[in-house]
Every structure is written in structure tokens, then in C-alpha cells.
Motif scaffolding. Structure first.
Motif, mmCIF file in Angstrom:
data_model
loop_
_atom_site.group_PDB
_atom_site.id
_atom_site.type_symbol
_atom_site.label_atom_id
_atom_site.label_comp_id
_atom_site.label_asym_id
_atom_site.label_seq_id
_atom_site.Cartn_x
_atom_site.Cartn_y
_atom_site.Cartn_z
ATOM 1 N N PHE A 93 25.202 -8.341 9.198
ATOM 2 C CA PHE A 93 23.878 -8.910 9.415
ATOM 3 C C PHE A 93 22.801 -7.834 9.301
ATOM 4 O O PHE A 93 22.953 -6.719 9.779
ATOM 5 C CB PHE A 93 23.795 -9.590 10.781
ATOM 6 N N ASN A 94 21.714 -8.210 8.672
ATOM 7 C CA ASN A 94 20.632 -7.289 8.394
ATOM 8 C C ASN A 94 19.515 -7.450 9.430
ATOM 9 O O ASN A 94 18.854 -8.485 9.483
ATOM 10 C CB ASN A 94 20.098 -7.580 6.985
ATOM 11 N N TYR A 95 19.317 -6.427 10.259
ATOM 12 C CA TYR A 95 18.216 -6.429 11.222
ATOM 13 C C TYR A 95 17.003 -5.759 10.570
ATOM 14 O O TYR A 95 16.989 -4.535 10.364
ATOM 15 C CB TYR A 95 18.613 -5.706 12.497
ATOM 16 N N THR A 96 16.028 -6.563 10.204
ATOM 17 C CA THR A 96 14.862 -6.059 9.475
ATOM 18 C C THR A 96 14.158 -4.971 10.280
ATOM 19 O O THR A 96 13.883 -5.130 11.480
ATOM 20 C CB THR A 96 13.876 -7.201 9.188
ATOM 21 N N ASP A 109 0.813 -1.225 0.000
ATOM 22 C CA ASP A 109 0.000 0.000 0.000
ATOM 23 C C ASP A 109 0.842 1.268 0.000
ATOM 24 O O ASP A 109 0.309 2.381 0.082
ATOM 25 C CB ASP A 109 -0.966 0.004 1.186
ATOM 26 N N GLN A 110 2.154 1.113 -0.086
ATOM 27 C CA GLN A 110 3.099 2.234 -0.165
ATOM 28 C C GLN A 110 3.006 3.184 1.027
ATOM 29 O O GLN A 110 3.250 4.382 0.911
ATOM 30 C CB GLN A 110 2.901 2.998 -1.477
ATOM 31 N N THR A 111 2.690 2.616 2.176
ATOM 32 C CA THR A 111 2.684 3.411 3.404
ATOM 33 C C THR A 111 3.955 3.199 4.215
ATOM 34 O O THR A 111 4.275 4.017 5.077
ATOM 35 C CB THR A 111 1.486 3.044 4.295
ATOM 36 N N THR A 112 4.678 2.097 3.936
ATOM 37 C CA THR A 112 5.792 1.717 4.788
ATOM 38 C C THR A 112 6.985 1.274 3.956
ATOM 39 O O THR A 112 6.820 0.574 2.951
ATOM 40 C CB THR A 112 5.381 0.563 5.726
ATOM 41 N N LEU A 113 8.163 1.694 4.377
ATOM 42 C CA LEU A 113 9.402 1.232 3.766
ATOM 43 C C LEU A 113 10.036 0.184 4.679
ATOM 44 O O LEU A 113 10.115 0.379 5.897
ATOM 45 C CB LEU A 113 10.375 2.395 3.575
ATOM 46 N N PHE A 114 10.485 -0.905 4.095
ATOM 47 C CA PHE A 114 11.178 -1.961 4.832
ATOM 48 C C PHE A 114 12.642 -1.983 4.390
ATOM 49 O O PHE A 114 12.944 -1.841 3.198
ATOM 50 C CB PHE A 114 10.528 -3.318 4.577
ATOM 51 N N PHE A 115 13.505 -2.196 5.355
ATOM 52 C CA PHE A 115 14.942 -2.158 5.079
ATOM 53 C C PHE A 115 15.669 -2.834 6.232
ATOM 54 O O PHE A 115 15.043 -3.295 7.197
ATOM 55 C CB PHE A 115 15.431 -0.714 4.904
ATOM 56 N N GLY A 116 16.982 -2.882 6.151
ATOM 57 C CA GLY A 116 17.778 -3.474 7.217
ATOM 58 C C GLY A 116 18.671 -2.447 7.871
ATOM 59 O O GLY A 116 19.042 -1.440 7.255
ATOM 60 N N ILE A 117 19.027 -2.698 9.112
ATOM 61 C CA ILE A 117 19.989 -1.851 9.804
ATOM 62 C C ILE A 117 21.073 -2.737 10.413
ATOM 63 O O ILE A 117 20.868 -3.930 10.639
ATOM 64 C CB ILE A 117 19.330 -0.998 10.913
ATOM 65 N N ASN A 118 22.228 -2.154 10.650
ATOM 66 C CA ASN A 118 23.300 -2.850 11.376
ATOM 67 C C ASN A 118 24.211 -1.827 12.032
ATOM 68 O O ASN A 118 23.946 -0.618 11.986
ATOM 69 C CB ASN A 118 24.073 -3.799 10.456
ATOM 70 N N THR A 119 25.284 -2.303 12.628
ATOM 71 C CA THR A 119 26.162 -1.426 13.401
ATOM 72 C C THR A 119 26.829 -0.380 12.516
ATOM 73 O O THR A 119 27.288 -0.680 11.410
ATOM 74 C CB THR A 119 27.243 -2.265 14.113
ATOM 75 N N LEU A 120 26.870 0.842 13.018
ATOM 76 C CA LEU A 120 27.550 1.932 12.330
ATOM 77 C C LEU A 120 28.587 2.494 13.297
ATOM 78 O O LEU A 120 28.244 3.152 14.286
ATOM 79 C CB LEU A 120 26.550 3.018 11.926
#
Length: 948
Positions: A374-377, A303-314
Motif C-alpha cells: 500500500f502506498n502512503y502518499t 512549480d517544481q518545489t515539491t516531490l510527491f511519492f509513496g512510502i510503505n513498510t521497510l
């Protein structure tokens, strides 16, 4: 013959005793290098064209494009590599790469000269060809293929350092008008589904003009959606093709690495296109010390309301004191000697192994890069600017359900240590509401080793199925209500052939219907259509168990399908476990019964339906006939026409006369089967030298074709059959804590049953296996003298020492493999010493009377090299005939072609000597002195070059 009961079944192919006036020659390894066969397959969207590559094992190949249902055919030389072919969606054009010729590639490798692929574009109506040089990638423009986009490699001399610009030229070529447009400095490009929009990123020198751009392919108008001194990557269109997301990176002096942002593009309308950018750094809800992960492509919710992606240590850079400033207190102190720099201090190079580590240090080292990246969804809701981290250090695995209403999380933190020790895996399962971010535990300590533990989500994203303790269940994610799906079915949903140390291993779950109303689940034979509440049950296959037939799997033929659409014809692979006949079945649209279209002594694969046309294609093969494609325009696959042929040189050589399926009873009283492949020029009543090849259960491959080649383990069935050997492949059924003894109980009666047919020469039977088959080979020769020779590749030989060694390819211990997987020994040897010793070849080594060819490579990451060394040295100390071959730097299987060739030749030389009385190879009879090794290898290489 105790416990031996022989039942001869029908031949897969009739055999007639013939005397040939002129017998065809046997296949040699020299011939294998020149062996021509087909690779790959492409079917045009309308089904009117097929394409495949063909050519020798070593050498130059050709691409064939032909009318599926006609004789019109085109061929093109494509060099030494086959990289596949793409058809345009209107089926008017085909495009494929052309690589350098084999001779050019070999010469270039010696001088490190770079070589580049060409692109061949073919207009199928008239075979007009257009060639483009130095191509990196290409793509037709989606469902409306007016264009092909071609990206070229960077020019010679272009900077190649990590910070250099990545962009190169992209040519937009109009297929109808032949007009072309150049886009410069393109790093990535991607058409949407319709093909009317092209998104691309620019990465230029000095980052001048970098950005993400959108080109309207109908008007040619290009819009700059974002410009910055930044890099852009990972364009991901949504399925509909009206929105996409990508990553943007900027340098930030606070951090060691670049800081990435998510860009979401939607409501595409030129300059009015909607754009949202999010990097999380300035968001108070974003976890500190984290950043956007580049190892996972971002994407929009439906529905194009939400973006999904991954985060990790920076990681931040270390703070440095400004130059010229000093501490006032330091000034008052007397001058001291300068402190040594950190880099000047010698550090111990060590590893600390702690018994409480959930993963071994070796596993942590092997998986270090995976852990770092590693990708934290995570998700970002655009309207309310809400960030939610879905996965974390405990619940690392998160699957976003269809429709993006929920996600399912798996947390094995409490069970990880024991799972790595004994192989029995458990997990806690969580439901995540993607709107609120609330997490709720659905199941605690769910057993996963048996094929359960993972939820199969329905297309509506609101219901899922799962397996527990021999039964399948459903759960409504909205209400939490569960239902037993299989409890009222009078059939077992425990896999009856799985003999590992697993609690009630599951049969196959084929997922959900497209309307999310029905689960499709197999028992050991039949397929069931079960309503989501478990109240309605229909057997789609009618008591196939009585015929020993099974639904072996669903054949997925519809593009972008979401579940099994029962309003369309559905196809299934079918198989008879008793006579090994294979075939294809159809479940007609709206019906509740699978009809078997055909089932015979062939192997079927590659089943495909044209995307827009009513054309079906599949491969058909058996032990004597290589896979060839057939096509039909009928949904019942009637009147199928043979499209191509394969292995054109096979007719020149002596070939196997077919295969017999024999039944026998093991020493443990189990009724089993074995495949006995007949040698070339087989004459009934004559006995032949035989190689017994073992692993676990092999007879399901009775009708598979053995393609000549140089395998990683040295043994190629086609070559041996052509050279007058019979090949026996028995099934092995295991008893817990008796892996070696089970092999003896099954293999020896199988050999005796094969000898009783008169086909196998009892005085000239050998055995061979690799890895687990190598272990069983090494063990069998300690328990029986029925074999005249043996060859074992990468064998386990001491189950006690092997149990606690490292599986270096993953870094984990073998303990879990022993207790819950192939080893079938549990618990540890300290409580099960007799079983470990009883099934270890080294503890029976004095009984070995069979000559052994042993392969064990020094970098074997699966079975430690010490296992081969231990067995070799023990046999050598006892003056038993053994030769061990080690290919330096090779892993569990042989990867390098020269080494694969060498071992294949040596193994056949060895068996020819042992079973056929040919002269013994010198490396076996005398050995090769270390100082003479190079000369020995040069001589063999020269001889091979002479033959070729």
C-alpha cells in the motif's frame, strides 16, 4: 390479463412481410469462430489518417491504415494479436506490432517456445515499410517526432533470475535520415513532451555503469545525471517536459528489501542540471520502519518545489549474534541439549476470525499483497528539506489537488466495520495544507454510498463540489465557506432510476469549468451551469425533461484538458429515455444552450477530435448494423462521411429483422418497457420461439449491436436471432425486500405483452440470465409456468445462506451486497426472515415445473458454488428435470475459450430441443457417466475440429 396494458411503439426499423426465394443460412458456432470484425481505432493528430485492426474471432488479423476523407488505404498482416497503433505527432509515420500467426502461436504453446513481436514502421506518404525484429516496446519522440525509440527483448539465453540485469538494447532511429544509434543495457526510457530530451536508465551486468542518463536529441550529447551500483526505475516527466523524477534502489544489509530513494531532476542544462536525492532513512521526521514505495511513481509539483511519492513498510533483517562469541553465563551452565530450530517446530496452520475485525480474515488474505504494497502518499519540499506524510494507516486515501496547494484525505476508520456489514459507507473528510502539512477535518461522517463523499476538485485547486442529502454544494478550500449549488433549482438531483437501498442517490456531477468558475451538474434530464457561489444558475439544456431527453455525459475530446473549457465547443452524448433514441449535442463556444446535432434510432460512440486538425470521428450502429466510423470536418458534424465498414460476413447470413420497443404495466403498477428483437426472416403475423434474457434495466441498449462471439455466460443474442429466435429484454424495477418478487411482477407482464404482439409463440418461451439474472431466472420458474425452459448461470438460490457467505473474489461478506447493493434485502434474515425466504428459489422448489439448465463453476468467487449445488440437489431429489454443468477451475464467468465454446453450443442445443423440437442432446436426455466423460469431450472436440 391483470395489470397489463400494451402500447405498441414505432418500429426502430420498418418491417415488410417478404417471401425469400432463397433464404440465407443461419449463423452457426462454427461461423462465429471465423467471424470477422474490427478492433480498436487510432486517429492521427492531424485527423487525415485512421487505423484499425480486423480479422476473425480466431485466426490472423490485419491492420488497415486509410485516409480519413479519401479512399487511399493500406493493409498489413499483423498475426493473431491486435496491439494497437501509434501515429507520430506530425502524422507522417505510423508504427504497430506484428505478432506471430495463429498457427505458429498454437504450435509454440505446445512446446513452450518463446515468440517475439516485430515492429512495423510505415512512412504514410509513400507506404515505405521498415521492420524491426524481437521488439519489446517503442515510442515516437513526443511533439517533435524526429525519432522513434525501439527497445528489443533480451537475447536468447540471457539470465532471467530476479537479480539479473534488466537492461536491453534500445535503437534510436531517425525518421528522416534513417540513421540509427544504439543505447545498450537500457532498463527504461521516456521522451519528454517536446521530444527533445530522452531520459533513460541503464541496468547492466554487475551493475557496471548503472545510472540515469539524459540525451539531448538535437545535439546527441548524453549526460550522466546519476551513477551508482544501483537500480533505477519509474521515470516520470512532468507535463511541461522540463523536469522528471524517478526511483533509485540500493542494497542495504540492514534491510530485507532494497532501500529506495527519490531522484528529482529539474532545470535541465547538461552537466549543470539540478538534481535532488531523498531516501528518508536518515531524516528524523521520516517515520521509523518505513521506506520509499516502489508501487507509485514519484512526480514533481507544478512549480517544481515539491516531490510527491509513496512510502510503505521497510522490514529490517533479524539481528544475528556474531559467530564465535558466546554468553559468559552460558559457559558456566552445564551442557544442555540443543534447542530445536524454529523451522523444525510444527506450527498450527490456522486463522483466527474475531467479531471485531473491521475486515474479514478472508478479505485480509485476498487483499494481503495490496496491503503489503500500500502506498502512503507523502511529500518532500526541496528548499526547506521538509518531509510530510500525508496518508497514514487511518487516512489511507489522499488525493493531491490540482496546483498542489491542498490535498483531500478520507478516513473511514470509525465506519469501516459497519460498512463491511451493511454496505452503508461513511467517511471523515480532511483538508491538508501541503505547505504547512496541517490537517483539518472538513466533514464528519459524510455518507458515501449514494455517490457523495468524494470532493470534485476544480482546476485551480482551491474549490470543490460535493453531494449531501439530495443537493450539491461547493466549498472554498481557502476560506472554508460553503454554498448550496442546487438549492434554488426546481429539479431533483436524486437519481430517480436507482432503486438500491441507498439514501438519495446522486445524479451526475460533470466537474468544473476550466476557469473554475462554474460547476456542471445534471439533474435526471438537464445539465446546469452553476456559479461557484450558487447564485447564478443556467440550464444548458432547455427543459429536456418534458421531452424525456437527457444529457447522458460529456464527450472529452481535448488533449490534456483541465476542466471543461467553455471557450471551446463542447460535445455531449444525448439520449431519450422514452424512445431510446441516441445522439450527440454541441454547446458552442461561449454559448449557454446545447444544440442537438442529431438524435435517432442508432447508438453512437468513440467520439474523437483530431488533436491538431479539425476532424471529428465517431461510430454509429444499431441492432442490425455493426459499428462503423464516420468523419466530419465540420464542428456541427454535418456531411459526415463513412470511413469504414464492419462485419463483412454478415450479409452472408440470416440476420435480425430489427427491434420493437413495447410498453407495459407491471403487476406493481409501474409503467415499464421491454425490447423485443425480431428473428431473421421475420414475417408479420407469424409467432416465433423466444428467449427472455433478463438482468435489471436493459432497454437503454435497444439500439446496441450484438457482436457474434463466445461469451462468458453462454448466450449470444446475434446467434439466437439468426437461428430464428426472438429475444425479449424487459426492464425490471425493484421494491425493497422483494428482489425476486419484483422480477416476477415485471418479467411476466412483459412476456404477456410480447405475446400480445403476435411475434412471440406463447407455447415456446424460455428464460435465461447469468449471475443476478441467473438468480431471477431460478426464482421466476418457482412462481410461474409461462416458460417452457430455463437456463440459469451462476445463480443465487438461497438468500438466507447466501447472505452470510463470502464473496471470494474480494474476500468480503455478501451482507453488504444484500443490504446496500443488488440484493435489496435488509436487515439480516434474523429480523427479515419472511422476505429472505419469500425471495429464495430453494424455498419454493416444489413448485418448479420448468426444465432447467444450470451453470455453476467450482471456483466461482462471486456466487458460492454451494448455491448451485443446493438448488441442483433439491430439484434432483424432487425428480425435476435439471442438468448442472460445472467447468473446473473457472470463476463466476467462463474464461477459457474451449469452455466458452462448449457451453455456448450446449445451451443452444438445449433450447433447440426445448423450443424447436429438435432431438435432445444425449448429455440432457441420458447424462454422461464420469468414466465416459473424457471420451464424450474428445468426441465433441473432434466434431468441432471437423467442422472447422
Amino acid at each position: 390479463m391483470k395489470n397489463l396494458k400494451l402500447i405498441l411503439l414505432v418500429f426502430a426499423i420498418p418491417f415488410v412481410a417478404k417471401t425469400y426465394a432463397q433464404q440465407k443460412p443461419a449463423l452457426t458456432w462454427k461461423d462465429v469462430s471465423k467471424w470477422t470484425f474490427n478492433r480498436g481505432n487510432a486517429l492521427s493528430p492531424d485527423g487525415q489518417w485512421m487505423a484499425w485492426a480486423s480479422g476473425p474471432t480466431e485466426g490472423d488479423l490485419k491492420m488497415t491504415i486509410r485516409k480519413t476523407l479519401d479512399t487511399l488505404s493500406y493493409t498489413y498482416p499483423i498475426g493473431a494479436n491486435a496491439s494497437g497503433l501509434s501515429f507520430s505527432k506530425d502524422s507522417k509515420y505510423a508504427a504497430f506490432r506484428v505478432s506471430a500467426k495463429d498457427a505458429e502461436a498454437k504450435a509454440a504453446r505446445k512446446t513452450n517456445k518463446p515468440l517475439y513481436d516485430k515492429l512495423m514502421l510505415v512512412a504514410l506518404a509513400d507506404n515505405k515499410q521498415t521492420t524491426f525484429e524481437r521488439v519489446r516496446s517503442f515510442s515516437f519522440s513526443g511533439d517533435s517526432p524526429s525519432w522513434i525509440a525501439i527497445q528489443f527483448v533480451a537475447p536468447e539465453g540471457a539470465p532471467k533470475d530476479p537479480t539479473a540485469a534488466k537492461g536491453t538494447d534500445v535503437l534510436l532511429y531517425n525518421l528522416a535520415t534513417k540513421k540509427s544509434f544504439n543505447l545498450g543495457n537500457v532498463a527504461e526510457f521516456s521522451f519528454n513532451k517536446a521530444g527533445d530530451q530522452l531520459a533513460y536508465t541503464v541496468d547492466a551486468n554487475g551493475q557496471n555503469g548503472n545510472g540515469v542518463f539524459l540525451r539531448d536529441m538535437k545535439t546527441g550529447i548524453t549526460t550522466a545525471l546519476d551513477n551508482d551500483k544501483a537500480s533505477y526505475k519509474s521515470i516520470s516527466w512532468n507535463e511541461v517536459g522540463n523536469a522528471f523524477a524517478l526511483l533509485k534502489s540500493n542494497k542495504d544489509e540492514k534491510y530485507k528489501d532494497e532501500v529506495f530513494s527519490i531522484i528529482g531532476i529539474s532545470k535541465i542544462n547538461g552537466e549543470l542540471t539540478s538534481k535532488v536525492t531523498y531516501n528518508g532513512i536518515e531524516d528524523s521526521s521520516f517515520p521509523k520502519g518505513m521506506g520509499i514505495n516502489t508501487n507509485a511513481n514519484p512526480y514533481w509539483s507544478d512549480d517544481q518545489t515539491t516531490l510527491f511519492f509513496g512510502i510503505n513498510t521497510l522490514a529490517k533483517k533479524e539481528d544475528k549474534k556474531p559467530e564465535g562469541k558466546t554468553d559468559s553465563l552460558a559457559k558456566a551452565k552445564p551442557e544442555a541439549k540443543p534447542e530445536p530450530k524454529k523451522d523444525d517446530i510444527e506450527k498450527p496452520d490456522m486463522i483466527i476470525w474475531n467479531w471485531q475485525d473491521k475486515r474479514l480474515q478472508s478479505a485480509q488474505q485476498t487483499q494481503e499483497m495490496r496491503d503489503k504494497s500500500f502506498n502512503y502518499t507523502s511529500s518532500y519540499r526541496v528548499a526547506d528539506k521538509k518531509f510530510t506524510q500525508l496518508a497514514d494507516s487511518n487516512m489511507r486515501s489522499v488525493s493531491v489537488a490540482p496546483k498542489q496547494l491542498y490535498a483531500i484525505g478520507y478516513d473511514n476508520t470509525n465506519y469501516e466495520l459497519m460498512s463491511n456489514l451493511d454496505g452503508q459507507s461513511y467517511t471523515d473528510v480532511y483538508l491538508i495544507d501541503l505547505k504547512s502539512g496541517v490537517k483539518k477535518r472538513l466533514f464528519e461522517k459524510m455518507y458515501t454510498t449514494n455517490g457523495g463523499g468524494r470532493l470534485a476538485l476544480a482546476p485551480n485547486g482551491k474549490i470543490a463540489s460535493y453531494y449531501v442529502d439530495g443537493a450539491f454544494y461547493s466549498i472554498n478550500l481557502e476560506t472554508g465557506q460553503t454554498a448550496n449549488l442546487t438549492g434554488n433549482i426546481k429539479a431533483s438531483f436524486v437519481n430517480e432510476l436507482d432503486d438500491h437501498n441507498i439514501n438519495k442517490p446522486a445524479t451526475s456531477n460533470l466537474g468544473w469549468s476550466a476557469d473554475s468558475k462554474y460547476a456542471l451538474i445534471t439533474d435526471n434530464y438537464d445539465l446546469w451551469k452553476i456559479s461557484a457561489d450558487g447564485k447564478s444558475v443556467v440550464a444548458l439544456s432547455d427543459n429536456w425533461k418534458s421531452k424525456k431527453s437527457e444529457v447522458a455525459g460529456r464527450l472529452r475530446i481535448y488533449q490534456d484538458e483541465k476542466g471543461t473549457d467553455l471557450a471551446k465547443d463542447q460535445y455531449f452524448s444525448v439520449f431519450n429515455v422514452k424512445d431510446k433514441k441516441g445522439g450527440i449535442g454541441i454547446l458552442p463556444a461561449g454559448k449557454n444552450k446545447i444544440d442537438i446535432l442529431f438524435m435517432d434510432d442508432n447508438s453512437y460512440g468513440g467520439f474523437t477530435k483530431a488533436e491538431t486538425g479539425k476532424v471529428f470521428v465517431y461510430t454509429k450502429s444499431n441492432s442490425q448494423e455493426s459499428p462503423a466510423f464516420y468523419a466530419s470536418t465540420s464542428s456541427d458534424l454535418a456531411a459526415a462521411k463513412k470511413v469504414n465498414s464492419n462485419t463483412p460476413d454478415q450479409a452472408k447470413y440470416a440476420w435480425t429483422s430489427g427491434v420493437k420497443l413495447i410498453s407495459y404495466v407491471s403487476a406493481n403498477g409501474d409503467s415499464l418497457q421491454a425490447a423485443l428483437y425480431l428473428p431473421a426472416n421475420y414475417i408479420q403475423g407469424k409467432s416465433y420461439p423466444t428467449i427472455t434474457y433478463i438482468y435489471e434495466r436493459l432497454t437503454d441498449g435497444l439500439n446496441n449491436y450484438a457482436m457474434p462471439g463466445f461469451p462468458s455466460g453462454g448466450f449470444n443474442k446475434a446467434v439466437y436471432l439468426s437461428n430464428g429466435y426472438a429475444v425479449l429484454e424487459p426492464d425490471i424495477k425493484y421494491k425493497m425486500n422483494e428482489p425476486g418478487m419484483s422480477a416476477v411482477a415485471c418479467v411476466v407482464p412483459a412476456v404477456k405483452a410480447a405475446i400480445a404482439t403476435g411475434i412471440v409463440d406463447a407455447k415456446n418461451v424460455a428464460i435465461h440470465g447469468h449471475s443476478w439474472g441467473g438468480y431471477q431466472t431460478s426464482f421466476l420458474i418457482t412462481q410461474t409456468n409461462i416458460f417452457k425452459a430455463a437456463a440459469a448461470g451462476a445463480p443465487l438460490t438461497n438468500m438466507i445462506s447466501m447472505y452470510s457467505l463470502i464473496y471470494w473474489n474480494s474476500g468480503g461478506t455478501n451482507q453488504a451486497i444484500f443490504e446496500a447493493s443488488q440484493g435489496r434485502l435488509t436487515p439480516g434474515y434474523w429480523d427479515n426472515w419472511d422476505a429472505f425466504a419469500r425471495n429464495s428459489p430453494v424455498y419454493h422448489i416444489k413448485k418448479v415445473q420448468t426444465p432447467l439448465l444450470l451453470l455453476h463453476n467450482d471456483k466461482d468467487g462471486a456466487v458460492d458454488f454451494t448455491q448451485g449445488i443446493e438448488y441442483y440437489n433439491g430439484l434432483r431429489r424432487l425428480n425435476k428435470p435439471v442438468v448442472m454443468i460445472t467447468y473446473r477451475g473457472e470463476n463466476h464467468g467462463i474464461a477459457k475459450l474451449p469452455n466458452r465454446k462448449d457451453y455456448a453450443v450446449r445451451m443452444l442445443e438445449y433450447f433447440d430441443y426445448m423450443l424447436k423440437g429438435k432431438p435432445a442432446p444425449e448429455w440432457w436426455s441420458k447424462g454422461v457417466n464420469r468414466l465416459d466423460m473424457e471420451k464424450h469431450l474428445e468426441t465433441r472436440a473432434f466434431s468441432e475440429a471437423e467442422e472447422n
